[in-house]
Motif scaffolding. Structure first.
Motif, PDB file in Angstrom:
ATOM      1  N   UNK A 115      -0.840  29.168 -13.644  1.00 25.97           N
ATOM      2  CA  UNK A 115      -0.043  29.860 -12.623  1.00 25.97           C
ATOM      3  C   UNK A 115       0.498  28.930 -11.536  1.00 25.97           C
ATOM      4  N   UNK A 116       1.453  28.101 -11.913  1.00 26.52           N
ATOM      5  CA  UNK A 116       2.080  27.190 -10.953  1.00 26.52           C
ATOM      6  C   UNK A 116       2.876  27.974  -9.912  1.00 26.52           C
ATOM      7  N   UNK A 117       3.025  27.383  -8.728  1.00 27.91           N
ATOM      8  CA  UNK A 117       3.906  27.970  -7.718  1.00 27.91           C
ATOM      9  C   UNK A 117       5.342  27.855  -8.209  1.00 27.91           C
ATOM     10  N   UNK A 119      -0.060  26.436 -20.420  1.00 29.96           N
ATOM     11  CA  UNK A 119       1.341  26.810 -20.540  1.00 29.96           C
ATOM     12  C   UNK A 119       1.797  27.420 -19.220  1.00 29.96           C
ATOM     13  N   UNK A 120       2.899  26.922 -18.706  1.00 31.22           N
ATOM     14  CA  UNK A 120       3.462  27.410 -17.441  1.00 31.22           C
ATOM     15  C   UNK A 120       3.702  28.917 -17.533  1.00 31.22           C
ATOM     16  N   UNK A 121       3.050  29.647 -16.677  1.00 27.85           N
ATOM     17  CA  UNK A 121       3.170  31.104 -16.746  1.00 27.85           C
ATOM     18  C   UNK A 121       4.007  31.693 -15.610  1.00 27.85           C
ATOM     19  N   UNK A 122       4.730  30.849 -14.893  1.00 22.99           N
ATOM     20  CA  UNK A 122       5.552  31.384 -13.809  1.00 22.99           C
ATOM     21  C   UNK A 122       6.404  32.534 -14.318  1.00 22.99           C
ATOM     22  N   UNK A 123       6.438  33.578 -13.577  1.00 28.69           N
ATOM     23  CA  UNK A 123       7.272  34.750 -13.837  1.00 28.69           C
ATOM     24  C   UNK A 123       6.749  35.666 -14.948  1.00 28.69           C
ATOM     25  N   UNK A 124       5.642  35.340 -15.613  1.00 30.00           N
ATOM     26  CA  UNK A 124       5.195  36.159 -16.744  1.00 30.00           C
ATOM     27  C   UNK A 124       4.844  37.576 -16.314  1.00 30.00           C
TER      28      UNK A 124
END
Length: 167
Positions: free
Chosen positions: A77-79, A109-114
């Motif tokens: 959960x990256x900013x 795995x980058x989950x931004x916006x998921x």
């Protein structure tokens, strides 16, 4: 037993017809999604209610064994600006504690916006608040896993194309 955090490309070397398990780690729940045997489609699986790490890890690994999972894809959960905040630190700590308990390779795995994307989809489908709450975590896990599967598919295509096998 100790798993390794690996780059996604490593998953190209996993045995054929082995599933991947996607995870959306929350503070209260862990959403799970499972790939098909060809690793092309992610499907929401279930949600684990978090209790404490030992019980959470045992439940997770039991599910992974039941479905003969070959690797884990864990949402990071990256900013929005790509920096790491407290939630990333919490996710990394979970994985650090999980790694000695399994041999399964782990990919972040980058989950931004998921969660936002899944919530919008559920709102568009006119799902009630209760229905959204019940499925959003496992659907977010599917969204995360599908992103990784799509990337794996592109990597596999590029690899076979470079070998001259996709002419």
């Amino acid at each position: 037993m100790t798993s390794a955090i690996v780059p996604l490309e490593t998953f190209l070397d996993l045995p054929a017809h082995a599933r991947l398990l996607g995870l959306d780690l929350g503070t209260k729940t862990i959403g799970l999604a499972l790939s098909d045997l060809e690793r092309q489609i992610a499907t929401p699986l279930e949600t684990i209610q978090r209790v404490k790490f030992g019980l959470d890890a045992a439940a997770l690994l039991k599910i992974a064994a039941k479905h003969q999972v070959a690797g884990l894809v864990i949402g990071l959960p990256l900013n929005m600006d790509g920096t790491e905040g407290p939630r990333v630190q919490s996710t990394r700590a979970f994985v650090r504690n999980l790694a000695p308990l399994t041999d399964l390779p782990i990919v972040f795995w980058d989950e931004r916006m998921s969660t936002l994307a899944v919530t919008r989809t559920l709102l568009d489908a006119d799902a009630s608040r209760a229905k959204r709450a019940a499925v959003v975590d496992k659907m977010a896990a599917a969204y995360i896993l599908q992103g990784a599967l799509d990337r794996l598919g592109r990597l596999a295509f590029t690899e076979t194309d470079e070998d001259g096998m996709n002419d």
